[in-house]
Design an enzyme around this catalytic site. Sequence first.
Site, mmCIF file in Angstrom:
data_model
loop_
_atom_site.group_PDB
_atom_site.id
_atom_site.type_symbol
_atom_site.label_atom_id
_atom_site.label_comp_id
_atom_site.label_asym_id
_atom_site.label_seq_id
_atom_site.Cartn_x
_atom_site.Cartn_y
_atom_site.Cartn_z
ATOM 1 N N GLU A 155 43.339 22.274 30.933
ATOM 2 C CA GLU A 155 44.209 21.191 30.469
ATOM 3 C C GLU A 155 43.455 19.919 30.113
ATOM 4 O O GLU A 155 43.993 19.036 29.441
ATOM 5 C CB GLU A 155 45.264 20.896 31.541
ATOM 6 C CG GLU A 155 46.293 22.021 31.675
ATOM 7 C CD GLU A 155 47.292 21.776 32.790
ATOM 8 O OE1 GLU A 155 47.031 20.897 33.645
ATOM 9 O OE2 GLU A 155 48.327 22.471 32.815
ATOM 10 N N GLU A 193 36.865 38.450 45.731
ATOM 11 C CA GLU A 193 36.563 37.254 46.523
ATOM 12 C C GLU A 193 35.482 37.509 47.567
ATOM 13 O O GLU A 193 34.878 36.576 48.095
ATOM 14 C CB GLU A 193 37.818 36.709 47.191
ATOM 15 C CG GLU A 193 38.337 37.503 48.364
ATOM 16 C CD GLU A 193 39.466 36.759 49.073
ATOM 17 O OE1 GLU A 193 39.311 36.488 50.276
ATOM 18 O OE2 GLU A 193 40.481 36.453 48.439
#
Length: 309
Positions: free
Chosen positions: A94, A125
């Site tokens: 963004e 992960e």
Amino acid sequence: MGAMDDGGSAWGTAVDSPTEERNERTRALDQVPTRELLELINAEDRLVPGAVATSLPHLARLVDLAAERVARGGAVHYVGAGTSGRLAVIDAAELLPTFQLHEGVVLAHLAGGHSALAQAVEGAEDDAAAGRDAVSAVGAEDVVIGLAASGRTPFVAGAIAQATEQAAVTALVTSNPRAGLLRHVDVPIVVDTGPEALTGSTRLKAGTAQKLILHTFSTALMVRLGRTWSNLMVSVVATNEKLRARTVTILCQATGLSRPDSAAVLASAGGDLKVGLVMALTGAEPAQARAALERSGGVVRDAVRATTP
């Protein structure tokens, strides 16, 4: 079987974190009416801003360190897995249209890559080596920010270890004040959100805290880099009708000009809001305003100061 049941290696080691503890306030979560269920979750959510507030001194230090390095050509790297990594990807993405930020200035590294945005990638992960690889090119002018609710994610730990070896600034955003990884970073950012409404579901309060930390950090970083004028988004990229209308509104708000006059200035500026703003505030011609912005590194306030008689 006993060794496995009490947290033996076959089933992983129990995580020592408040985020994994049982919340005494929500034990009846599956027994109450829907309205009360929502109120219980909302009551926990309201605790998050206060927890974030306690981290602001450390966050301020991180913003200043990052601004210094980005101004010298460095980059900021977010590193996370699961919810943490997905929030990081959103925040970084963004910044490009909101602040006309060049690619490569703020990057997000999600365990499992782009496919992990839409669905979980098994074991991603836990891959510390992949975390190291993700930031293998960082240097002393870069900043690596790990995001891990429990403070122990191997992918994040690997990235921080690699960044430390390469003299980058390191930080950890976590909801676990007992996280061992905090001892290995330059800037520890602890947002102790406590036990989740649904035990261990860190996409709730811990995830909300990370979102608040990320957008606060990145907005403050953009302000420090001069990509705003007052509290206005003067670096926004007008890629659609809504944003083109917003640029006119911003120019009106910044200068007091009418919408027709603001639109005319923007047209003269070739649609560049920063150029139009310098023109409107100083009376400069488009070429003069553009040159002043180039000399000031795109900082409107500096360009206005240099152009005003």
